[in-house]
Scaffold this active site. Structure first.
Site, PDB file in Angstrom:
ATOM      1  N   TYR A 161       0.830  -1.217   0.000  1.00 18.78           N
ATOM      2  CA  TYR A 161       0.000   0.000   0.000  1.00 18.78           C
ATOM      3  C   TYR A 161       0.856   1.255   0.000  1.00 18.78           C
ATOM      4  CZ  TYR A 161      -4.961  -0.124  -0.265  1.00 18.78           C
ATOM      5  OH  TYR A 161      -6.225  -0.182  -0.762  1.00 18.78           O
TER       6      TYR A 161
ATOM      7  N   ARG B  68      -2.082  -2.705 -18.106  1.00 16.47           N
ATOM      8  CA  ARG B  68      -3.339  -1.940 -18.088  1.00 16.47           C
ATOM      9  C   ARG B  68      -3.210  -0.863 -17.025  1.00 16.47           C
ATOM     10  NH1 ARG B  68      -6.630  -4.886 -21.264  1.00 16.47           N
ATOM     11  NH2 ARG B  68      -8.125  -3.193 -21.272  1.00 16.47           N
TER      12      ARG B  68
ATOM     13  N   THR C 172      -4.121   5.911 -21.655  1.00 19.45           N
ATOM     14  CA  THR C 172      -3.966   4.564 -21.106  1.00 19.45           C
ATOM     15  C   THR C 172      -2.513   4.174 -21.339  1.00 19.45           C
ATOM     16  OG1 THR C 172      -4.486   3.545 -23.215  1.00 19.45           O
ATOM     17  CG2 THR C 172      -6.323   3.870 -21.704  1.00 19.45           C
TER      18      THR C 172
ATOM     19  N   ASP D  36      -6.724  13.482 -24.959  1.00 18.20           N
ATOM     20  CA  ASP D  36      -6.774  12.090 -24.514  1.00 18.20           C
ATOM     21  C   ASP D  36      -6.160  11.237 -25.616  1.00 18.20           C
ATOM     22  OD1 ASP D  36      -7.389   9.489 -23.911  1.00 18.20           O
ATOM     23  OD2 ASP D  36      -9.525   9.843 -23.535  1.00 18.20           O
TER      24      ASP D  36
ATOM     25  N   GLU E 257      -0.511   4.885  -0.526  1.00 14.20           N
ATOM     26  CA  GLU E 257      -1.262   6.128  -0.733  1.00 14.20           C
ATOM     27  C   GLU E 257      -0.365   7.347  -0.602  1.00 14.20           C
ATOM     28  OE1 GLU E 257      -4.634   6.273   1.851  1.00 14.20           O
ATOM     29  OE2 GLU E 257      -5.774   4.861   0.628  1.00 14.20           O
TER      30      GLU E 257
ATOM     31  N   LYS F 282      -2.487   0.341 -24.645  1.00 16.41           N
ATOM     32  CA  LYS F 282      -2.910   0.232 -26.045  1.00 16.41           C
ATOM     33  C   LYS F 282      -1.660   0.263 -26.931  1.00 16.41           C
ATOM     34  CE  LYS F 282      -7.514   1.869 -24.832  1.00 16.41           C
ATOM     35  NZ  LYS F 282      -8.582   2.888 -24.999  1.00 16.41           N
TER      36      LYS F 282
HETATM   37  C1  LIG Z   1      -9.590   3.284 -24.169  1.00 16.84           C
HETATM   38  C2  LIG Z   1      -9.878   4.704 -23.996  1.00 16.84           C
HETATM   39  C3  LIG Z   1     -10.135   5.247 -22.724  1.00 16.84           C
HETATM   40  C4  LIG Z   1     -10.419   4.424 -21.503  1.00 16.84           C
HETATM   41  O1  LIG Z   1      -9.508   3.564 -21.093  1.00 16.84           O
HETATM   42  P1  LIG Z   1      -9.867   2.432 -20.025  1.00 16.84           P
HETATM   43  O2  LIG Z   1      -8.521   2.024 -19.604  1.00 16.84           O
HETATM   44  O3  LIG Z   1     -10.625   1.397 -20.789  1.00 16.84           O
HETATM   45  O4  LIG Z   1     -10.665   3.037 -18.938  1.00 16.84           O
HETATM   46  C5  LIG Z   1     -10.260   6.615 -22.605  1.00 16.84           C
HETATM   47  N1  LIG Z   1     -10.175   7.408 -23.671  1.00 16.84           N
HETATM   48  C6  LIG Z   1      -9.968   6.915 -24.914  1.00 16.84           C
HETATM   49  C7  LIG Z   1      -9.887   7.873 -26.068  1.00 16.84           C
HETATM   50  C8  LIG Z   1      -9.842   5.560 -25.121  1.00 16.84           C
HETATM   51  O5  LIG Z   1      -9.683   5.090 -26.347  1.00 16.84           O
END
Ligand SMILES: *Cc1c(COP(=O)(O)O)cnc(C)c1O
Length: 422
Positions: A58, A239, A230, A204, A60, A233
């Site tokens: 932990y 993850r 993220t 994003d 925090e 990807k």
């Molecule tokens: C995949 C994605 C997310 C969310 O990601 P998670 O890890 O699934 O919560 C947010 N924004 C965009 C543009 C995405 O493609």
């Protein structure tokens, strides 16, 4: 490594049911062409860090300011992750604690908005993400969210609409970033609009952060106030999620993540992010990122020459959105037949889709996973041919099984990282 205690059997003995399912998933990930644009294969090294005992701890707070003792090593791991990510993206400030992409985005709202504040993002049907203010998401329920779209003629982002909505609603936060959009994003254009109305600009880059890190897509770092992503990807990490921002927003972002939104960070994920960022700093990663785009372009050309309609007519990034209307096959039927043929994709709405979201006209495919396996233009040509065969006869089991056999044979030539199959 420390010795296992006697009563500590490995998963295969302790829980054969789950172990067998994981082994079968490994087999699936080896035997199939995984075209889901948001997926990838991580390295053995990333898996090792992610599956480590760091899950026991932990922590925090932030390095040097924790709410629990025993952080001698965790602090070093988190600081390493941060410094590597800073170097990779040239960011002034980095927070690696968000549990995933959606919580990272929530932290951006929490840092800059109050409930009910106006926000602006790309609508889901046009390729935006749920968390950019879509109605069913908390972000659409708790904020006064407005969605811009794409143009009917070229299906590209409608900047006239972005400007109009920004002037009309004076959003606190403007999102740029996509989940099903095959073209380069013009971050500078969004910056001008955000400046005109005094909005925070949040990019994003969940899908494209690997391309940005590898120089295969322009970067929003230095242009947007805040960049969320993220880590799993195109970036090929565990993850997780991250937030990059200008120094002036560091405090607001850190406070929003903890204690605003989360408790303890997932230290095993943090270590995995550090490892992935280390990998992404190597020259091979640049090659991978450019190969992802080259493969997507080659696949797009192959599909176009076989009569497929591509949203926007092609791609600049890692993904292709197919409109199957002219093939007379709904996206879901195509996706299911392709899966039986060993080609895994997801059905997806296309802009102005006359069909329902659960039964849309399109298919979204991406090249990150197959590029990580080392596939190139020759394999993209085969893939286009297989997709044509299956989409032309989704109910013909001889066709589907024939393609499945060929897919499996090809996959055997390109073993993915991270999976040891005997
Ligand atoms: C995949 C994605 C997310 C969310 O990601 P998670 O890890 O699934 O919560 C947010 N924004 C965009 C543009 C995405 O493609």
């Amino acid at each position: 490594m420390a010795r296992r205690t006697l009563n500590d059997p490995p998963l295969t003995q302790s829980d054969p049911e789950i172990a067998a399912l994981i082994a079968a998933e490994e087999r699936r990930e080896v035997d199939k062409l995984r075209l889901i644009a948001s997926e990838n294969y991580v390295s053995r090294a990333v898996l090792d860090a992610t599956g480590s005992i760091l899950t026991n701890k932990y922590s925090e707070g932030y390095a040097g300011k924790r709410y629990y003792e025993g952080q001698q090593l965790i602090d070093q791991i988190e600081l390493l992750a941060i410094s590597r990510v800073k170097q990779l993206f040239g960011a002034e400030h980095v927070n690696v604690q968000p549990y995933s992409g959606s919580p990272a985005n929530l932290a951006a709202y929490l840092a800059f908005c109050k409930p009910g504040d106006p926000v602006l993002g790309l609508g889901l049907p046009a390729g935006g993400h749920l968390t950019h203010g879509w109605s069913v998401s908390i972000t659409g329920k708790y904020f006064d969210s407005h969605g811009y779209g794409v143009k009917r003629d070229d299906q590209r982002i409608d900047f006239d609409e972005v400007v109009r909505l920004a002037r009309e609603h004076k959003p606190k936060l403007i999102w740029c970033g996509t989940t099903a959009y095959p073209r380069t994003l013009d971050f500078a254009r969004f910056r001008e609009i955000a400046d005109e109305v005094g909005a925070i600009l949040c990019a994003d880059i969940a899908h494209i952060s690997g391309l940005v890190a590898g120089g295969a897509h322009p970067t929003p770092v230095g242009i947007a106030d805040v960049v969320t992503t993220t880590t799993h990807k195109t970036l090929r990490g565990p993850r997780g999620g991250m937030i990059l921002c200008k120094a002036e927003h560091a405090k607001a972002i850190d406070r929003a993540v903890f204690p605003g939104l989360q408790g303890g960070p997932h230290n095993h994920t943090t270590a995995g992010i550090a490892v992935a960022a280390g990998e992404a700093l190597r020259p091979e990663f640049k090659e991978y990122a450019h190969a992802v785009v080259a493969n997507a372009k080659a696949l797009a050309e192959g599909l176009k020459s076989r009569g497929f309609d591509l949203v926007t007519g092609g791609t600049d990034n890692h993904l292709i959105l197919l409109d199957l209307t002219s093939k007379n096959v709904p996206g879901k039927v195509a996706a299911q037949a392709l899966d039986r043929a060993g080609i895994v994709a997801n059905y997806n709405s296309v802009p102005f889709d006359p069909r329902k979201p659960f039964d849309p006209s399109g298919l979204r495919i991406g090249t990150p996973s197959i590029t990580t396996r080392g596939m190139g233009s020759a394999e993209m040509a085969k893939l286009a041919e297989w997709m044509e065969r299956v989409v032309a006869a989704p109910e013909d089991s001889a066709v589907v099984e024939g393609v499945a056999a060929e897919v499996k044979e090809l996959c055997a030539e390109f073993p993915p990282p991270g999976i040891q199959i005997d």
